[in-house]
Motif scaffolding. Structure first.
Motif: not given
Length: 457
Positions: A181-193, A171-176, A144-152
């Motif tokens: 959030v960065a990992s799931l955001l990457t999956i969404i971007v890869v599947n929805h270019k 590049i999407f980078a994140g700690h802890s 949900k957090s990744a979707i929010w970041v992508l929409n904004n």
């Protein structure tokens, strides 16, 4: 009596053997058989660690707590900085940095703030098997957090990529917490270019530093070519398979909790763990920084090992006083800088002679390791794992557009996506059916939420 004494001796010896193996197990054992990483592939890690650290600074022109050597960033290239007030608790703070020197557009997300209630809400918003996504299970709150970041930020990121000639890496980078959030955001971007202007997969990268276990094993292996996890020695979070809420409920008794987890996992067979589709893992390719050895005092020059493990993927908790220290972004930045300097020195020795591994050969090796890991997952009967041939045929199909989803609607979307009606025959999320459930077209052809429509469905 003698039989009872014999059984008692066997039990005592067994317990002593188990205690010895657990107490002598160190993080070095997880990657003992992995090959060493090269200087070129590890080069972005210390630089992106400093970018993540920059999220904590309110003003990069006058930094208060710079790392040794400074952030080495150009403050004028910071495109956007988002704080807790601006995210309204939907995502951790982050910044967008356009690195013209390395031709990268970086979205860096900070880690967990122990004083922020919203960060705990993101972590607690999950139950095993609650959220299915792209043929596997993921952490519900982090998605949900990744979707929010992508929409904004999709408009900002796509504009930056197009304005810079469509050649910069994304590049999407994140700690802890931010790594999930960065990992799931990457999956969404890869599947929805289309969400980021059509950026291709080979230009998308994610660096999850001290990663949280946020996706099932088949997804972790499938996206190992774009997601890279960086782990320092004995870090507890990538190894903790218990739900994250249990850890943070017991944060003040973490050693006791880790010991109980070790005792419980002793009686869980490896095959049972692999066959559990709801079990979450740290994502992507692993880069393990090792600097300590068994029964040796002090720290040694750090080595970096890399692989895409399937079985034995950081499953063993390490009973170490450094488990929390190795999780800190400051520690990881310092040790990754040392490791990169050492790799750079080793690569400089080959300037007068041909390098041992040519760049093209190394790229082919990485591709082969990824394919071998996928086939290994299929051979172990990992739930929802797909072979290389089937995966290539599915990627050639036309992508389905992902419509804009508001944060309130994303919760309904998550519930619908986890049901059988919103899934395809292969278990993947069917976005057309989800959109039909959430939206309705008006007379002008625009999509509107059904609850906003005044007419009958």
């Amino acid at each position: 009596m003698s039989v009872a004494c014999g059984i008692e001796c066997v039990l005592v010896v067994g317990c002593i053997r188990w205690a010895w193996k657990r107490c002598t197990y160190i993080g070095n054992n997880d990657s003992a058989t992995w090959p060493a990483a090269t200087c070129e592939e590890f080069e972005p890690v210390p630089r992106l660690c400093r970018t993540i650290l920059a999220v904590y600074e309110p003003n990069l022109h006058k930094p208060k707590f710079p790392p040794p050597g400074g952030y080495r960033l150009n403050p004028d290239w910071v495109v956007k900085r988002v704080t807790y007030e601006q995210t309204s608790g939907q995502a951790p703070p982050y910044l967008i940095y356009c690195d013209h020197e390395h031709q990268e557009i970086v979205l860096a997300i900070r880690g967990l703030n122990l004083l922020s209630e919203s960060d705990y809400k993101v972590l607690l918003d999950n139950k095993l098997g609650k959220q299915m996504f792209d043929g596997g299970y993921v952490h519900h709150g982090l998605l949900k957090s990744a979707i929010w970041v992508l929409n904004n930020e999709s408009e900002t990121l796509s504009k930056l990529w197009i304005d810079n000639g469509r050649s910069y890496k994304m590049i999407f980078a994140g700690h802890s917490l931010g790594s999930g959030v960065a990992s799931l955001l990457t999956i969404i971007v890869v599947n929805h270019k289309d969400r980021l202007g059509g950026v291709p997969r080979n230009l998308v990268r994610c660096y999850a530093v001290a990663p949280a276990r946020c996706m099932s094993l088949n997804l972790a292996v499938k996206y190992a070519d774009v997601i890279h996890s960086v782990i320092l020695q004995d870090d507890f979070l990538p190894r903790t398979d218990t739900p994250l809420e249990d850890i943070f409920k017991s944060i003040f008794c973490l050693p006791c909790l880790i010991f109980l987890i070790c005792l419980r996992d002793t009686f869980i067979p490896e095959g049972r763990k692999l066959r559990d589709p709801r079990r979450l893992y740290a994502p992507g390719r692993m880069y393990h920084i090792v600097e300590r050895r068994f029964c040796r005092c002090g720290r040694y020059p750090p080595d970096v090992r890399t692989a895409i493990p399937v079985d034995g993927r950081f499953e063993q908790i390490v009973l170490s006083c450094n488990s929390l220290y190795d999780h800190g972004i400051i520690s990881i930045e310092k040790e990754s800088e040392k490791a990169f300097a050492r790799l750079k020195e080793a690569s400089a020795e080959t300037t007068t002679s041909p390098p041992k591994v040519q760049r093209i050969e190394r790229l082919k090796t990485l591709e082969k390791e990824h394919k071998d890991a996928i086939e290994r997952a299929v051979s172990l009967n990992i739930p929802h794992a797909v072979g290389v041939g089937e995966e290539e045929s599915s990627t050639q199909k036309e992508e389905e557009p992902m419509e804009d989803i508001t944060f309130e609607a994303s919760q309904k979307h998550d519930e619908d996506a986890s049901t059988s009606e919103a899934q395809g025959s292969d278990g993947r999320t069917n976005w057309h059916k989800v959109v039909e459930k959430l939206f309705i077209r008006d007379e002008s052809g625009k999509l509107r939420l059904k609850r906003e429509s005044t007419g009958p469905e």
